[in-house]
Design a protein around this motif. Structure first.
Motif, PDB file in Angstrom:
ATOM      1  N   MET A  59      41.041   8.075 140.357  1.00 41.00           N
ATOM      2  CA  MET A  59      42.050   8.712 141.202  1.00 41.00           C
ATOM      3  C   MET A  59      41.394   9.704 142.158  1.00 41.00           C
ATOM      4  O   MET A  59      41.685   9.729 143.350  1.00 41.00           O
ATOM      5  CB  MET A  59      43.090   9.419 140.326  1.00 41.00           C
ATOM      6  CG  MET A  59      44.284  10.006 141.077  1.00 41.00           C
ATOM      7  SD  MET A  59      44.131  11.668 141.781  1.00 41.00           S
ATOM      8  CE  MET A  59      43.554  12.661 140.451  1.00 41.00           C
ATOM      9  N   LYS A  60      40.478  10.500 141.642  1.00 40.49           N
ATOM     10  CA  LYS A  60      39.789  11.474 142.492  1.00 40.49           C
ATOM     11  C   LYS A  60      38.953  10.774 143.562  1.00 40.49           C
ATOM     12  O   LYS A  60      38.939  11.189 144.723  1.00 40.49           O
ATOM     13  CB  LYS A  60      38.905  12.395 141.653  1.00 40.49           C
ATOM     14  CG  LYS A  60      39.678  13.428 140.877  1.00 40.49           C
ATOM     15  CD  LYS A  60      38.710  14.303 140.093  1.00 40.49           C
ATOM     16  CE  LYS A  60      39.398  15.473 139.445  1.00 40.49           C
ATOM     17  NZ  LYS A  60      38.425  16.356 138.768  1.00 40.49           N
ATOM     18  N   ARG A  61      38.250   9.732 143.174  1.00 38.64           N
ATOM     19  CA  ARG A  61      37.416   9.004 144.133  1.00 38.64           C
ATOM     20  C   ARG A  61      38.277   8.407 145.241  1.00 38.64           C
ATOM     21  O   ARG A  61      37.982   8.560 146.428  1.00 38.64           O
ATOM     22  CB  ARG A  61      36.631   7.904 143.429  1.00 38.64           C
ATOM     23  CG  ARG A  61      35.738   7.107 144.398  1.00 38.64           C
ATOM     24  CD  ARG A  61      34.989   5.979 143.713  1.00 38.64           C
ATOM     25  NE  ARG A  61      34.086   6.520 142.709  1.00 38.64           N
ATOM     26  CZ  ARG A  61      33.906   5.992 141.500  1.00 38.64           C
ATOM     27  NH1 ARG A  61      34.570   4.918 141.130  1.00 38.64           N
ATOM     28  NH2 ARG A  61      33.054   6.531 140.651  1.00 38.64           N
ATOM     29  N   ASN A 101      26.101  15.436 141.925  1.00 40.32           N
ATOM     30  CA  ASN A 101      26.899  14.273 141.525  1.00 40.32           C
ATOM     31  C   ASN A 101      27.547  13.575 142.711  1.00 40.32           C
ATOM     32  O   ASN A 101      28.110  12.496 142.558  1.00 40.32           O
ATOM     33  CB  ASN A 101      28.010  14.686 140.542  1.00 40.32           C
ATOM     34  CG  ASN A 101      27.458  15.125 139.209  1.00 40.32           C
ATOM     35  OD1 ASN A 101      26.387  14.702 138.803  1.00 40.32           O
ATOM     36  ND2 ASN A 101      28.175  16.000 138.537  1.00 40.32           N
ATOM     37  N   ASN A 102      27.503  14.184 143.872  1.00 35.18           N
ATOM     38  CA  ASN A 102      28.157  13.630 145.063  1.00 35.18           C
ATOM     39  C   ASN A 102      27.140  13.072 146.030  1.00 35.18           C
ATOM     40  O   ASN A 102      25.997  13.505 146.064  1.00 35.18           O
ATOM     41  CB  ASN A 102      28.970  14.722 145.777  1.00 35.18           C
ATOM     42  CG  ASN A 102      30.079  15.239 144.899  1.00 35.18           C
ATOM     43  OD1 ASN A 102      30.806  14.472 144.302  1.00 35.18           O
ATOM     44  ND2 ASN A 102      30.188  16.546 144.810  1.00 35.18           N
ATOM     45  N   GLU A 103      27.607  12.135 146.839  1.00 34.59           N
ATOM     46  CA  GLU A 103      26.735  11.576 147.869  1.00 34.59           C
ATOM     47  C   GLU A 103      26.806  12.383 149.157  1.00 34.59           C
ATOM     48  O   GLU A 103      25.791  12.768 149.715  1.00 34.59           O
ATOM     49  CB  GLU A 103      27.119  10.125 148.141  1.00 34.59           C
ATOM     50  CG  GLU A 103      26.854   9.211 146.963  1.00 34.59           C
ATOM     51  CD  GLU A 103      27.293   7.789 147.227  1.00 34.59           C
ATOM     52  OE1 GLU A 103      27.501   7.430 148.395  1.00 34.59           O
ATOM     53  OE2 GLU A 103      27.437   7.041 146.255  1.00 34.59           O
ATOM     54  N   LYS A 104      28.018  12.647 149.647  1.00 35.55           N
ATOM     55  CA  LYS A 104      28.132  13.315 150.940  1.00 35.55           C
ATOM     56  C   LYS A 104      29.184  14.408 150.985  1.00 35.55           C
ATOM     57  O   LYS A 104      29.080  15.315 151.796  1.00 35.55           O
ATOM     58  CB  LYS A 104      28.456  12.292 152.029  1.00 35.55           C
ATOM     59  CG  LYS A 104      27.380  11.244 152.219  1.00 35.55           C
ATOM     60  CD  LYS A 104      27.759  10.255 153.281  1.00 35.55           C
ATOM     61  CE  LYS A 104      26.677   9.198 153.388  1.00 35.55           C
ATOM     62  NZ  LYS A 104      27.040   8.105 154.227  1.00 35.55           N
ATOM     63  N   PHE A 105      30.206  14.307 150.184  1.00 40.16           N
ATOM     64  CA  PHE A 105      31.284  15.284 150.270  1.00 40.16           C
ATOM     65  C   PHE A 105      31.985  15.415 148.929  1.00 40.16           C
ATOM     66  O   PHE A 105      31.832  14.591 148.048  1.00 40.16           O
ATOM     67  CB  PHE A 105      32.289  14.893 151.357  1.00 40.16           C
ATOM     68  CG  PHE A 105      33.106  13.672 151.009  1.00 40.16           C
ATOM     69  CD1 PHE A 105      34.395  13.818 150.505  1.00 40.16           C
ATOM     70  CD2 PHE A 105      32.607  12.391 151.183  1.00 40.16           C
ATOM     71  CE1 PHE A 105      35.150  12.699 150.179  1.00 40.16           C
ATOM     72  CE2 PHE A 105      33.360  11.275 150.868  1.00 40.16           C
ATOM     73  CZ  PHE A 105      34.639  11.427 150.359  1.00 40.16           C
ATOM     74  N   GLN A 106      32.755  16.501 148.807  1.00 39.85           N
ATOM     75  CA  GLN A 106      33.523  16.735 147.586  1.00 39.85           C
ATOM     76  C   GLN A 106      34.843  17.367 147.970  1.00 39.85           C
ATOM     77  O   GLN A 106      34.890  18.346 148.700  1.00 39.85           O
ATOM     78  CB  GLN A 106      32.762  17.662 146.646  1.00 39.85           C
ATOM     79  CG  GLN A 106      33.521  17.984 145.377  1.00 39.85           C
ATOM     80  CD  GLN A 106      32.682  18.790 144.402  1.00 39.85           C
ATOM     81  OE1 GLN A 106      31.474  18.715 144.396  1.00 39.85           O
ATOM     82  NE2 GLN A 106      33.343  19.563 143.574  1.00 39.85           N
ATOM     83  N   LEU A 107      35.922  16.798 147.478  1.00 39.47           N
ATOM     84  CA  LEU A 107      37.248  17.368 147.675  1.00 39.47           C
ATOM     85  C   LEU A 107      37.735  18.023 146.381  1.00 39.47           C
ATOM     86  O   LEU A 107      38.172  19.157 146.367  1.00 39.47           O
ATOM     87  CB  LEU A 107      38.241  16.286 148.121  1.00 39.47           C
ATOM     88  CG  LEU A 107      39.693  16.715 148.215  1.00 39.47           C
ATOM     89  CD1 LEU A 107      39.881  17.724 149.341  1.00 39.47           C
ATOM     90  CD2 LEU A 107      40.598  15.521 148.411  1.00 39.47           C
ATOM     91  N   TRP A 108      37.658  17.289 145.286  1.00 33.80           N
ATOM     92  CA  TRP A 108      38.167  17.753 143.999  1.00 33.80           C
ATOM     93  C   TRP A 108      37.106  18.527 143.245  1.00 33.80           C
ATOM     94  O   TRP A 108      35.921  18.241 143.362  1.00 33.80           O
ATOM     95  CB  TRP A 108      38.590  16.564 143.136  1.00 33.80           C
ATOM     96  CG  TRP A 108      39.708  15.767 143.704  1.00 33.80           C
ATOM     97  CD1 TRP A 108      39.608  14.556 144.324  1.00 33.80           C
ATOM     98  CD2 TRP A 108      41.101  16.084 143.711  1.00 33.80           C
ATOM     99  NE1 TRP A 108      40.845  14.114 144.711  1.00 33.80           N
ATOM    100  CE2 TRP A 108      41.786  15.039 144.337  1.00 33.80           C
ATOM    101  CE3 TRP A 108      41.843  17.170 143.239  1.00 33.80           C
ATOM    102  CZ2 TRP A 108      43.164  15.034 144.508  1.00 33.80           C
ATOM    103  CZ3 TRP A 108      43.213  17.163 143.406  1.00 33.80           C
ATOM    104  CH2 TRP A 108      43.861  16.106 144.032  1.00 33.80           C
ATOM    105  N   GLN A 109      37.547  19.461 142.411  1.00 30.15           N
ATOM    106  CA  GLN A 109      36.624  20.103 141.489  1.00 30.15           C
ATOM    107  C   GLN A 109      36.148  19.063 140.479  1.00 30.15           C
ATOM    108  O   GLN A 109      36.852  18.095 140.204  1.00 30.15           O
ATOM    109  CB  GLN A 109      37.307  21.248 140.748  1.00 30.15           C
ATOM    110  CG  GLN A 109      37.635  22.426 141.611  1.00 30.15           C
ATOM    111  CD  GLN A 109      38.291  23.542 140.812  1.00 30.15           C
ATOM    112  OE1 GLN A 109      38.696  23.363 139.672  1.00 30.15           O
ATOM    113  NE2 GLN A 109      38.402  24.700 141.429  1.00 30.15           N
ATOM    114  N   GLN A 110      34.987  19.297 139.920  1.00 27.10           N
ATOM    115  CA  GLN A 110      34.422  18.336 138.971  1.00 27.10           C
ATOM    116  C   GLN A 110      35.191  18.305 137.658  1.00 27.10           C
ATOM    117  O   GLN A 110      35.247  17.287 136.998  1.00 27.10           O
ATOM    118  CB  GLN A 110      32.959  18.685 138.683  1.00 27.10           C
ATOM    119  CG  GLN A 110      32.033  18.482 139.858  1.00 27.10           C
ATOM    120  CD  GLN A 110      31.947  17.038 140.301  1.00 27.10           C
ATOM    121  OE1 GLN A 110      32.210  16.735 141.446  1.00 27.10           O
ATOM    122  NE2 GLN A 110      31.585  16.145 139.428  1.00 27.10           N
ATOM    123  N   ASP A 111      35.766  19.421 137.274  1.00 30.90           N
ATOM    124  CA  ASP A 111      36.400  19.476 135.961  1.00 30.90           C
ATOM    125  C   ASP A 111      37.912  19.313 136.052  1.00 30.90           C
ATOM    126  O   ASP A 111      38.507  19.390 137.107  1.00 30.90           O
ATOM    127  CB  ASP A 111      36.060  20.787 135.253  1.00 30.90           C
ATOM    128  CG  ASP A 111      36.568  22.005 136.030  1.00 30.90           C
ATOM    129  OD1 ASP A 111      36.763  21.905 137.255  1.00 30.90           O
ATOM    130  OD2 ASP A 111      36.777  23.058 135.414  1.00 30.90           O
TER     131      ASP A 111
END
Length: 130
Positions: free
Chosen positions: A23-25, A60-70
């Motif tokens: 879902m996050k991806r 853990n990310n390739e280029k960007f992050q929207l969601w927190q990891q936890d």
């Protein structure tokens, strides 16, 4: 909510951590594309920069992050706890001051419980019998 999401999810097959990962991806990829392709979004460059900056800080990310990891999962082990959490979720926008009644918040499943159109198809929780 503007900074977080509350969900009640369940599965009879897939592991919940796999569901959350997928879902996050999916949502982060879709939201990034929507932001990038929106010609009138005034905060576009800032939002994309923030997502890229967060992604660069996390290996853990390739280029960007929207969601927190936890995540902060809570096991809903009985009907009473399930209803307690559902009430909390529905009243969160009221407590925050966004709306006066839970069913007024467009992004809430509370609308479905008041026979108003919701944005997603959901399964209603059976009423709590006291």
């Amino acid at each position: 909510m503007t900074s977080h999401v509350h969900m009640i999810i369940g599965s009879s097959g897939s592991k919940l951590e796999d569901i959350m990962r997928d879902m996050k991806r999916h949502t982060s990829t879709m939201l990034r594309s929507i932001i990038q392709n929106n010609p009138i979004e005034s905060r576009k460059e800032w939002m994309l920069w923030m997502m890229e900056r967060a992604g660069a800080k996390n290996s853990n990310n390739e280029k960007f992050q929207l969601w927190q990891q936890d995540n902060h999962p809570v096991i809903l082990f009985n009907h009473k706890i399930l209803h307690q959490k559902l009430d909390y979720i529905h009243n969160n926008p009221v407590e925050t001051g966004f709306v006066e009644k839970p069913e007024d918040y467009l992004y809430s499943s509370a609308r479905d419980y008041y026979d108003l159109p919701g944005l997603l198809d959901i399964l209603l929780v059976d009423p709590l019998v006291v």
